[in-house]
Design a protein around this motif. Structure first.
Motif, PDB file in Angstrom:
ATOM      1  N   LEU A 252       0.728  -1.150   0.050  1.00 22.60           N
ATOM      2  CA  LEU A 252      -0.078   0.124  -0.015  1.00 22.60           C
ATOM      3  C   LEU A 252       0.785   1.353   0.014  1.00 22.60           C
ATOM      4  CD1 LEU A 252      -2.541  -1.340   2.694  1.00 22.60           C
ATOM      5  CD2 LEU A 252      -3.035  -1.175   0.169  1.00 22.60           C
ATOM      6  N   THR A 253       0.320   2.460  -0.122  1.00 21.07           N
ATOM      7  CA  THR A 253       1.204   3.618  -0.517  1.00 21.07           C
ATOM      8  C   THR A 253       1.945   3.869   0.851  1.00 21.07           C
ATOM      9  OG1 THR A 253      -0.734   4.388  -1.887  1.00 21.07           O
ATOM     10  CG2 THR A 253       1.030   5.960  -1.108  1.00 21.07           C
ATOM     11  N   GLU A 254       1.396   3.538   1.919  1.00 26.24           N
ATOM     12  CA  GLU A 254       2.021   4.069   3.295  1.00 26.24           C
ATOM     13  C   GLU A 254       3.054   2.852   3.469  1.00 26.24           C
ATOM     14  OE1 GLU A 254      -1.879   2.100   4.671  1.00 26.24           O
ATOM     15  OE2 GLU A 254      -1.477   3.621   3.152  1.00 26.24           O
ATOM     16  N   ASP A 255       3.005   1.822   2.902  1.00 28.55           N
ATOM     17  CA  ASP A 255       4.064   0.766   3.255  1.00 28.55           C
ATOM     18  C   ASP A 255       5.335   1.420   2.415  1.00 28.55           C
ATOM     19  OD1 ASP A 255       2.554  -0.848   4.642  1.00 28.55           O
ATOM     20  OD2 ASP A 255       1.597  -1.804   2.828  1.00 28.55           O
ATOM     21  N   VAL A 256       5.056   1.718   1.043  1.00 28.81           N
ATOM     22  CA  VAL A 256       5.957   2.129   0.419  1.00 28.81           C
ATOM     23  C   VAL A 256       7.056   3.468   0.863  1.00 28.81           C
ATOM     24  CG1 VAL A 256       6.567   3.297  -2.036  1.00 28.81           C
ATOM     25  CG2 VAL A 256       5.024   1.571  -2.013  1.00 28.81           C
ATOM     26  N   THR A 257       6.175   4.339   1.452  1.00 29.27           N
ATOM     27  CA  THR A 257       6.802   5.565   2.141  1.00 29.27           C
ATOM     28  C   THR A 257       7.478   5.009   3.577  1.00 29.27           C
ATOM     29  OG1 THR A 257       4.729   6.098   3.374  1.00 29.27           O
ATOM     30  CG2 THR A 257       5.065   7.190   1.494  1.00 29.27           C
ATOM     31  N   VAL A 258       6.939   4.170   4.133  1.00 25.24           N
ATOM     32  CA  VAL A 258       7.827   3.568   5.303  1.00 25.24           C
ATOM     33  C   VAL A 258       9.062   2.881   4.832  1.00 25.24           C
ATOM     34  CG1 VAL A 258       7.870   1.692   6.996  1.00 25.24           C
ATOM     35  CG2 VAL A 258       6.000   3.275   6.857  1.00 25.24           C
ATOM     36  N   CYS A 259       9.022   2.180   3.619  1.00 24.77           N
ATOM     37  CA  CYS A 259      10.357   1.695   3.063  1.00 24.77           C
ATOM     38  C   CYS A 259      11.269   2.587   2.706  1.00 24.77           C
ATOM     39  CB  CYS A 259       9.923   0.466   2.158  1.00 24.77           C
ATOM     40  SG  CYS A 259       9.191  -0.821   2.491  1.00 24.77           S
ATOM     41  N   LEU A 260      10.621   3.785   1.875  1.00 29.39           N
ATOM     42  CA  LEU A 260      11.616   4.843   1.692  1.00 29.39           C
ATOM     43  C   LEU A 260      12.138   5.595   2.777  1.00 29.39           C
ATOM     44  CD1 LEU A 260       9.525   6.374  -1.219  1.00 29.39           C
ATOM     45  CD2 LEU A 260      11.626   5.268  -1.503  1.00 29.39           C
ATOM     46  N   ALA A 261      11.319   5.580   3.818  1.00 29.74           N
ATOM     47  CA  ALA A 261      11.872   6.373   5.039  1.00 29.74           C
ATOM     48  C   ALA A 261      12.916   5.524   5.761  1.00 29.74           C
ATOM     49  CB  ALA A 261      10.685   6.476   5.996  1.00 29.74           C
ATOM     50  N   TRP A 262      12.690   4.354   5.738  1.00 30.16           N
ATOM     51  CA  TRP A 262      13.806   3.208   6.149  1.00 30.16           C
ATOM     52  C   TRP A 262      15.101   3.492   5.451  1.00 30.16           C
ATOM     53  CZ3 TRP A 262      16.249  -0.935   4.049  1.00 30.16           C
ATOM     54  CH2 TRP A 262      17.085  -1.537   4.815  1.00 30.16           C
ATOM     55  N   THR A 263      14.946   3.549   4.289  1.00 28.31           N
ATOM     56  CA  THR A 263      16.102   3.565   3.102  1.00 28.31           C
ATOM     57  C   THR A 263      16.864   4.773   3.586  1.00 28.31           C
ATOM     58  OG1 THR A 263      15.074   2.431   1.528  1.00 28.31           O
ATOM     59  CG2 THR A 263      16.891   3.654   0.915  1.00 28.31           C
ATOM     60  N   CYS A 264      16.157   5.916   3.699  1.00 27.69           N
ATOM     61  CA  CYS A 264      16.766   7.209   3.961  1.00 27.69           C
ATOM     62  C   CYS A 264      17.283   7.225   5.320  1.00 27.69           C
ATOM     63  CB  CYS A 264      15.683   8.342   3.848  1.00 27.69           C
ATOM     64  SG  CYS A 264      15.167   8.767   2.194  1.00 27.69           S
ATOM     65  N   PHE A 265      16.866   6.523   6.243  1.00 24.89           N
ATOM     66  CA  PHE A 265      17.701   6.306   7.580  1.00 24.89           C
ATOM     67  C   PHE A 265      18.742   5.831   7.515  1.00 24.89           C
ATOM     68  CE2 PHE A 265      17.958   3.929  11.550  1.00 24.89           C
ATOM     69  CZ  PHE A 265      18.213   4.985  12.386  1.00 24.89           C
TER      70      PHE A 265
END
Length: 152
Positions: free
Chosen positions: A24-37
């Motif tokens: 879902l869209t929020e899953d993609v944003t969480v994975c992107l946040a993890w990548t940035c972190f």
């Protein structure tokens, strides 16, 4: 914190996959946040030893050494993108939470209007943070020059 962030992200993705509601869209944003972190923490890990040496010189615990100026510029070159990665990580997590809340209020027009206002303000504040990063010094060249942040 790397382990905690990785575990929580993996658990979230695993639960979503198990429930059949994957990506879902929020899953993609969480994975992107993890990548940035992860990128941000790698930057901090790479600069840690150098930062301690530069800090010791700044605190007068150690005299300036050969390569001190290069080390200072190296620290600045890591901190500039790391600040952007920090803000991007934080705002991606905020966006993920907002997207998750949207599904709760999807059929309530007033709440949805308020949600859009919050999304707009959140986006505006993120843009403000990015702009302040680039304009907080009199030039970008000064960011990456020894003594450029505090000219005489």
């Amino acid at each position: 914190m790397i382990a905690l962030a990785t575990c929580s992200t993996v658990i979230r993705v695993a639960i979503r996959a198990w429930k059949g509601r994957f990506w879902l869209t929020e899953d993609v944003t969480v994975c992107l946040a993890w990548t940035c972190f992860i990128a941000m923490t790698i930057g901090y890990i790479c600069v840690t030893d150098t930062l301690y040496r530069v800090s010791e010189v700044g605190n007068s615990d150690m005299p300036p050494y050969q390569g001190f100026q290069e080390d200072t510029v190296f620290v600045l070159k890591i901190f500039f993108p790391n600040t952007l990665l920090l803000w991007t990580t934080l705002w991606l997590v905020k966006l993920a939470l907002l997207l998750q809340c949207r599904r709760l209020i999807d059929r309530q027009p007033r709440c949805l209007a308020v949600w859009w206002v919050i999304v707009g303000l959140t986006s505006l504040f993120y843009v403000g943070c990015v702009v302040s990063e680039f304009t907080s010094c009199h030039s970008l060249h000064a960011w990456f020059t020894f003594g450029g942040l505090y000219p005489d």
